[in-house]
Every structure is written in C-alpha cells, then in structure tokens.
Design a protein around this motif. Structure first.
Motif, PDB file in Angstrom:
ATOM      1  N   ARG A  69       0.740  -1.153  -0.063  1.00 14.03           N
ATOM      2  CA  ARG A  69       0.105   0.009   0.279  1.00 14.03           C
ATOM      3  C   ARG A  69       0.712   1.155  -0.029  1.00 14.03           C
ATOM      4  N   VAL A  70       2.152   1.322  -0.115  1.00 14.00           N
ATOM      5  CA  VAL A  70       3.043   2.358   0.061  1.00 14.00           C
ATOM      6  C   VAL A  70       3.422   2.790  -1.277  1.00 14.00           C
ATOM      7  N   PHE A  71       2.989   3.741  -2.077  1.00 14.56           N
ATOM      8  CA  PHE A  71       3.224   4.289  -3.431  1.00 14.56           C
ATOM      9  C   PHE A  71       4.814   4.151  -3.644  1.00 14.56           C
ATOM     10  N   ILE A  72       5.309   3.691  -4.704  1.00 19.26           N
ATOM     11  CA  ILE A  72       6.614   3.495  -4.954  1.00 19.26           C
ATOM     12  C   ILE A  72       6.916   4.378  -6.276  1.00 19.26           C
ATOM     13  N   MET A  73       6.260   4.468  -7.295  1.00 20.67           N
ATOM     14  CA  MET A  73       6.499   4.993  -8.496  1.00 20.67           C
ATOM     15  C   MET A  73       5.258   4.809  -9.489  1.00 20.67           C
ATOM     16  N   ASP A  74       4.883   6.084 -10.286  1.00 21.29           N
ATOM     17  CA  ASP A  74       3.516   5.934 -11.115  1.00 21.29           C
ATOM     18  C   ASP A  74       4.018   5.606 -12.470  1.00 21.29           C
ATOM     19  N   ASP A  75       5.261   5.208 -13.011  1.00 18.59           N
ATOM     20  CA  ASP A  75       5.473   4.777 -14.541  1.00 18.59           C
ATOM     21  C   ASP A  75       6.621   3.822 -14.303  1.00 18.59           C
ATOM     22  N   CYS A  76       6.053   2.508 -14.044  1.00 19.62           N
ATOM     23  CA  CYS A  76       6.944   1.454 -14.119  1.00 19.62           C
ATOM     24  C   CYS A  76       6.735   0.230 -15.114  1.00 19.62           C
ATOM     25  N   PRO A  77       7.864   0.859 -16.155  1.00 21.91           N
ATOM     26  CA  PRO A  77       7.841   0.109 -17.372  1.00 21.91           C
ATOM     27  C   PRO A  77       8.094  -1.412 -17.412  1.00 21.91           C
ATOM     28  N   GLU A  78       8.850  -1.873 -16.096  1.00 25.27           N
ATOM     29  CA  GLU A  78       9.203  -3.040 -15.921  1.00 25.27           C
ATOM     30  C   GLU A  78       8.020  -4.159 -15.801  1.00 25.27           C
ATOM     31  N   LEU A  79       6.922  -3.636 -15.529  1.00 27.74           N
ATOM     32  CA  LEU A  79       5.640  -4.353 -15.041  1.00 27.74           C
ATOM     33  C   LEU A  79       4.815  -4.576 -16.298  1.00 27.74           C
ATOM     34  N   MET A  80       5.091  -3.894 -17.457  1.00 24.25           N
ATOM     35  CA  MET A  80       4.214  -4.039 -18.819  1.00 24.25           C
ATOM     36  C   MET A  80       5.125  -3.891 -19.924  1.00 24.25           C
ATOM     37  N   PRO A  81       5.088  -4.748 -20.945  1.00 28.63           N
ATOM     38  CA  PRO A  81       5.812  -4.298 -22.287  1.00 28.63           C
ATOM     39  C   PRO A  81       5.118  -3.154 -22.917  1.00 28.63           C
ATOM     40  N   GLU A  82       6.198  -2.635 -23.934  1.00 25.16           N
ATOM     41  CA  GLU A  82       6.080  -1.376 -24.399  1.00 25.16           C
ATOM     42  C   GLU A  82       4.614  -1.396 -25.245  1.00 25.16           C
ATOM     43  N   TYR A  83       4.358  -2.689 -26.064  1.00 28.72           N
ATOM     44  CA  TYR A  83       3.071  -2.813 -26.988  1.00 28.72           C
ATOM     45  C   TYR A  83       1.613  -2.710 -26.086  1.00 28.72           C
ATOM     46  N   LEU A  84       1.877  -3.020 -24.698  1.00 31.79           N
ATOM     47  CA  LEU A  84       0.766  -2.881 -24.059  1.00 31.79           C
ATOM     48  C   LEU A  84       0.800  -1.452 -23.008  1.00 31.79           C
ATOM     49  N   ARG A  85       1.440  -0.476 -23.838  1.00 30.10           N
ATOM     50  CA  ARG A  85       1.638   0.882 -22.810  1.00 30.10           C
ATOM     51  C   ARG A  85       0.087   1.653 -22.524  1.00 30.10           C
ATOM     52  N   PHE A  86      -0.696   1.198 -23.205  1.00 30.39           N
ATOM     53  CA  PHE A  86      -2.006   1.863 -23.086  1.00 30.39           C
ATOM     54  C   PHE A  86      -2.838   1.439 -21.933  1.00 30.39           C
ATOM     55  N   VAL A  87      -2.391   0.162 -21.354  1.00 31.87           N
ATOM     56  CA  VAL A  87      -2.937  -0.277 -19.979  1.00 31.87           C
ATOM     57  C   VAL A  87      -2.655   0.709 -18.758  1.00 31.87           C
ATOM     58  N   GLN A  88      -3.957   0.989 -18.038  1.00 28.68           N
ATOM     59  CA  GLN A  88      -3.717   1.727 -16.957  1.00 28.68           C
ATOM     60  C   GLN A  88      -3.881   0.997 -15.663  1.00 28.68           C
ATOM     61  N   GLY A  89      -3.193   1.442 -14.501  1.00 35.98           N
ATOM     62  CA  GLY A  89      -3.626   0.561 -13.276  1.00 35.98           C
ATOM     63  C   GLY A  89      -2.616   0.603 -12.107  1.00 35.98           C
ATOM     64  N   VAL A  90      -2.692  -0.216 -11.521  1.00 37.80           N
ATOM     65  CA  VAL A  90      -2.011  -0.213 -10.011  1.00 37.80           C
ATOM     66  C   VAL A  90      -1.734  -1.689  -9.856  1.00 37.80           C
ATOM     67  N   VAL A  91      -0.427  -1.886  -9.468  1.00 36.46           N
ATOM     68  CA  VAL A  91       0.089  -3.143  -8.957  1.00 36.46           C
ATOM     69  C   VAL A  91       0.625  -2.966  -7.535  1.00 36.46           C
ATOM     70  N   ASP A  92       0.164  -3.805  -6.656  1.00 38.71           N
ATOM     71  CA  ASP A  92       0.575  -3.746  -5.170  1.00 38.71           C
ATOM     72  C   ASP A  92       1.180  -5.012  -4.754  1.00 38.71           C
ATOM     73  N   ALA A  93       2.429  -5.132  -4.591  1.00 38.67           N
ATOM     74  CA  ALA A  93       3.468  -6.113  -4.354  1.00 38.67           C
ATOM     75  C   ALA A  93       3.617  -6.255  -2.957  1.00 38.67           C
ATOM     76  N   ASN A  94       3.777  -7.521  -2.357  1.00 38.01           N
ATOM     77  CA  ASN A  94       3.685  -7.517  -0.788  1.00 38.01           C
ATOM     78  C   ASN A  94       5.284  -7.860  -0.406  1.00 38.01           C
ATOM     79  N   ASP A  95       6.048  -8.334  -1.238  1.00 41.20           N
ATOM     80  CA  ASP A  95       7.384  -8.760  -0.870  1.00 41.20           C
ATOM     81  C   ASP A  95       8.715  -7.924  -1.362  1.00 41.20           C
TER      82      ASP A  95
END
Length: 638
Positions: A314-340
């Motif tokens: 629940r702690v904000f880290i960054m608002d543009d994390c390209p490591e989570l989604m490839p460039e061809y899916l750059r239109f996807v919006q959202g939030v990923v909350d990792a525990n570890d």
C-alpha cells in the motif's frame, strides 16, 4: 526575490481560455483535479523520504484538507506533501510542458460537444486550469520539502500571473479559490458549502489513500435533560481510504472503478474493461488494471511512459513502472501492489528482480486474454479497443515472441472478404476451402493501394480470401515467416502463385512461344529485374513485379531506409500476362522484328515502370519515364 508579474506561455494562455469557456460540462471536475494532485504530492513526499534519509520533512500526519468559507466565498484545498520550488511553479503552472499542444487545440476545435471536449483534457495533463471555471482569482502558496522559502502564485486567469517568495510558508501546497457566484440555472454547486464538498469527495475521491479532512460544525447534545444543545468544531475525514485493488470485483461499483481509473490515469473517459487480479503463493500481489476507451494523444511518441503505478504493501513507489508491462501494452492503466518488494526499490533493482518478471508475465497473459475475451463475448467493445489500440497491440507480434501466438489470435485484420469488417485468423481459417493449407496476405501502405494491386487479380477471380495488411508493423512480423493453426502465411506478391493445377500441354507451348521475348526482356531490364516469366496471377493487368519467397518487400526496404539503415536494392521477377494486348503485341513485334529489337526497348521499360507504379512503388528516374511515355504517345499518333 521580489514579486514578479509573468505572462502565461502563449499555448498555455490559449488553452486556459478554452478550458474555462469551452470544455468542462461538469464544473465539479476541478475538485477532483485538485485532490488528485494533492494525493500525488503526498505519495511523492513519502517516497522521497524513503530514498533520501537526509531530507528534512514532516511526515507525521500526511493529509489533504478542504477549508470552505462562506464570507468571503472561498475554498482552500491544501496538503502537506512534497510541495514545489519557485522554478517548478513557473514550469508546471505557467507553461504547458508537454508536446502536443497544437494537437490539443485542433482536437478541441473539432470536438462536437462539451462532453467530448471534456474527455480530451485528461489526455493532455492540464486539469489544474479547470479551477478558473469556478474561481475569479486563484492563489497558491507552496514550499518544497527540504527548502526554507516558499512561493506564492496568484492569477485571475486573464493571461498573467504574479509570483513572489513567502518566508513562513508551511510544507506542501495550499490553493485558495475566490469563488464565482453560484449559478443555479446551470446547476453549479456552492463550493463553499461543506455538505456539497462532502458529497463530491464521496462521489469522486472516496478511494484516495490519504485522509481528506474538513473542519465541520457539529451539534453536541445538552449535558442536562431539557438543556439546549451546543455546537463545536470537529475534524471530519470525508473519504473511506479503502484501496479498490484490495477488494473483490463484486464489492466495487462501476462508478467507483470509473473514478479510480480517472484518478490514476488523469483521463476523462470511462474504462472499457476492468481487470482485477489477486495472486497468492510464492509471489503475493494485487493488481487492478484498466483498458481505456480512447488512446492518449502521445500514444506513438517516443517519450510516452508506462502507465502502471507500483505500490509495495500500500506504499506508493512509482507511477510509471515499465518493468511491469511491455511497450506494446503501454495503453494499459492501473495499479500493482506487491507484498514482498523493498520499500526503497530502485529502477535498477526492478530490472533484475525475479518477482517483478514473474508478475509481468502474469499481467501480460491476463491482458491479452482479456482482449481475446472481448473479441469473443463483446464484439462492440472489441471494435472500440481495436480502433484505438490495434496498431499498438500488434507491436507485440514483433517484440514479444513468447506471446506471439496469443497476440496473433487476439488480433484482427482487414481482408478481401469484407470491405468494412476486419477478420480474426480463426474466422479466416474457418472460411478456407478444405484444400487450402496456407493464409494468403499482401502488405502495402493502405488498403486502397493493396486492393488495386495487380497481384490480387488471380486470387480475386478464384474467390480466394487475402488479408490486406497496411500497418507498418505488418511488414516486420510477416517477414518472420510465421504460422497460425499449422498454416504458413504466404504473400501473394512473392513466389509463384499456386492458383492452377499442374501445367498443361497448352502451358508448355505458351512458355516456348514466349521464351525468346522473356529472355530478351530480362537482358534489357537487367538493372531492375532478376528474371521475367509468364504470370498465373494476372487477369487484367499487363505485368507485375514479384519478389522471391524469402525476399524483403519494397515497403520493408523503405521502412529500413527511413530509419537510417541502408539495405541493398532487391531485384524482383517481372511477370507478364500472356493474354494482355500489350504483351501479345510486344511478342508479335519481337518475333517479326528480326534480330534488331532496339526499337522495342522503350516499350519494355514502360512495362516495367507501369508494373512498379501499379503496386505503389517509386520510380528511380521519373523524368526518363515521362520522356519515354511522351515519345511513345507521339509515335502512336503518327
């Protein structure tokens, strides 16, 4: 530094006027913008204190505060977040830093109504200007965390603003609006009314992770029976602060999802599809993703960044994390909350993190699967998605070999089967004759150009369906010789067209009849063609140019050259239609001309040039072609 008067950057001044007078149909939007900006400032402060242990900043009670006042009618929205320096105020408020300003002005002028205009604003990141819809004057006091002097910014929205230093400014940002009169006829709320503000926060910003507070006057019951109740000031938190991504989908309303999507994306459209994931096991994380309805203006700009927000517990880290989604899916919006993950994780660590790579693989498969489900279950929504993002989505056919087949299956392509409806490959295969074991296609710069190509004539005559691929990315993925459903993709502009059964005696006789002419043409056109042969694909045109099965198409050559890569010119085969009057006439002239065929060379060159132009190619010497054509026409008139 003394008080200074500045003019808005020209583009900002024009956009400010458009925003105030033309765009927003719902003036409540300004509050959502200010609260969203305040929330971002709080996120950034907490993140900065994790990264910089030397930063002097108060993080004991981070919050957003609304302070309405009835006399004079004002509303102050404040936060104790990261704040801004004087230079940042000028850069972020006085100018429009993003490129694309001209496109926005054009788009706004072309928008047909206020609601469609409103949707454009979020795409260009200028929502702060919406405050001037409801305020005659706006005053902002801000101090960046770690700095000792603050900045005051004031403007009436008339094209200028004043800016000066403030010695005793608190950390964060405070924006005070001198409100315009209430416009009851146009359903404009009284934004100095605490109950109005409470309702707007509940509607638009309930999910904000930080407390949104407002001091309210509450009634206190009398201490003794029969006594008079009293009133006192109390601090009230207006939002629930519940993270939507932590909830199950059936616990969240469509409206809540829409407002959260608008909050994180700064868009104004509604999401086309909501994707919720809750992963447990080795890697635990939660994700809430959205497929937008419309593409942002900068979708194809190089500086376009990722749209996924990364949280850790629940702690904000960054608002543009390209490591989570490839460039061809750059239109996807959202939030990923990792525990570890570590709270002070860096981009360098993210690039190497095994958990991030695993999360990315799962997210990609889920997004592609969702697109496939739209195609199968919601054809209208899929059509909306494909119109906005199809060209971007197909980049995955080049950049994501692991998911190539999944992306291919979830894509659609224009086809000779329909003038308006694109087709999936599954539908193409279902329509194929039983003995057709390949998928025919042709690439080009536009559907119109491809449809007029001579290469399609024989396929059209026999009712064979051909995919019409006109996006630049199509040149790249088809060059990799892909397959689908055990069927190879075959270009109708390469190799020999297998449109007939085995050669007949008539074919053999015809080949012998034209053998001399074909050999002569190959010699005359040696600089441009690798061979000359009779065609099985032409029915109406005199000639066409055909590449070898594994050769590079002319369009792909052009793409490489446009990107600065030099590629050798690929000679192609010149195919002739033996039934065309021009070809039969040339054959007769060749046979009856003895050994001297020099007079026929202009006609040979014209036939090659015509074949090149018919497929949309470019002549290397247009002046020579014009002279040849002119001389031939003059000779024909004598």
């Amino acid at each position: 530094m003394s008080s200074q008067v500045h003019e808005f950057q020209a583009e900002a001044r024009q956009l400010l006027d458009l925003v105030v007078h033309s765009i927003y149909s719902n003036k409540d939007s300004f509050l959502r913008e200010l609260i969203s900006n305040a929330s971002d400032a709080l996120d950034k402060l907490r993140l900065e204190t994790l990264r910089d242990k030397e930063l002097v900043a108060d993080t004991t009670d981070l919050h957003v505060r609304l302070t309405p006042a009835a006399e004079p009618r004002t509303l102050t929205v404040s936060d104790n977040g990261i704040g801004m320096s004087r230079d940042e105020v000028i850069e972020l408020i006085g100018t429009v830093a993003k490129s694309g300003t001209a496109q926005l002005r054009q788009a706004l002028s072309e928008a047909g109504d206020a609601s469609s205009s409103e949707e454009l604003i979020g795409q260009f990141g200028i929502g702060f200007y919406s405050v001037f819809m409801v305020a005659d004057r706006v005053s902002m006091v801000t101090r960046k965390a770690g700095e000792s002097v603050g900045t005051r910014w004031e403007s009436t929205g008339d094209g200028t603003y004043t800016i000066d230093d403030v010695a005793d400014a608190p950390q964060g940002t405070s924006i005070t609006l001198s409100l315009k009169p209430v416009d009851v006829e146009n359903a404009v709320h009284d934004y100095a009314d605490p109950q109005v503000l409470r309702g707007l926060v509940k509607r638009y910003s309930d999910f904000i992770a930080w407390p949104i507070r407002m001091t309210e006057t509450v009634s206190v019951p009398a201490e003794e029976e029969g006594g008079e109740p009293t009133t006192e000031e109390a601090d009230a938190t207006l939002n629930s602060q519940k993270a939507l991504w932590a909830k199950n989908k059936d616990e969240v309303s469509e409206e809540e999802y829409t407002e959260f999507y608008r909050h994180i994306s700064h868009n104004w459209d509604s999401p086309l599809e909501v994707i919720s994931l809750h992963a447990e096991g080795t890697f635990e994380y939660q994700a809430l993703l959205f497929l937008p309805t419309q593409a942002p203006f900068d979708m194809f700009m190089r500086e376009r960044s990722s749209s996924l927000h990364l949280y850790v517990r629940r702690v904000f880290i960054m608002d543009d994390c390209p490591e989570l989604m490839p460039e061809y899916l750059r239109f996807v919006q959202g939030v990923v909350d990792a525990n570890d993950l570590s709270l002070n994780v860096s981009r360098e660590i993210l690039q190497q993190d095994r958990q991030i790579r695993a999360i990315r693989r799962r997210l990609v498969k889920k997004v592609i699967g969702t697109v496939q489900e739209l195609q199968d279950r919601k054809p209208e929504d899929y059509a909306t998605f494909w119109s906005a993002f199809g060209k971007v989505f197909k980049e995955g056919l080049v950049n994501d070999p692991d998911n190539f087949q999944a992306v291919l299956k979830a894509s659609v392509f224009e086809t000779t089967h329909s003038a308006t409806e694109p087709t999936s490959l599954a539908d193409y295969v279902a329509r194929c004759p039983a003995d057709q074991k390949v998928i025919y296609y042709m690439t080009g710069e536009s559907r119109q150009q491809i449809e007029h190509s001579p290469h399609l004539e024989g396929f059209r005559a026999k009712g064979i369906e051909v995919l019409l691929l006109s996006d630049p990315v199509d040149e790249l993925w088809t060059s990799q010789m892909p397959e689908f459903d055990d069927r190879q993709f075959v270009s109708v502009a390469k190799g020999e067209a297998a449109l007939d059964d085995e050669d007949t005696d008539e074919d053999t006789e015809r080949d012998a009849e034209f053998a001399g002419l074909l050999e002569w043409l190959t010699g005359v056109l040696d600089q441009d063609v690798s061979a000359t042969r009779l065609s099985k694909r032409l029915t109406d045109s005199a000639a066409c140019l055909v590449g070898d099965t594994f050769s590079m198409s002319p369009q792909l050559e052009k793409l490489y050259r446009a990107s600065g890569q030099e590629v050798p010119h690929m000679k192609r085969v010149l195919e002739l239609n033996a039934d065309h009057p021009l070809v039969t006439g040339l054959a007769e002239a060749y046979t009856g001309g003895g050994d001297d065929h020099a007079a026929l060379e202009p006609t040979a060159k014209l036939i090659y040039a015509m074949a090149l132009l018919a497929e949309g190619g470019e002549l290397t010497d247009p002046a020579e072609f014009a002279k040849l054509l002119s001389d031939t026409l003059v000779a024909g008139l004598k």
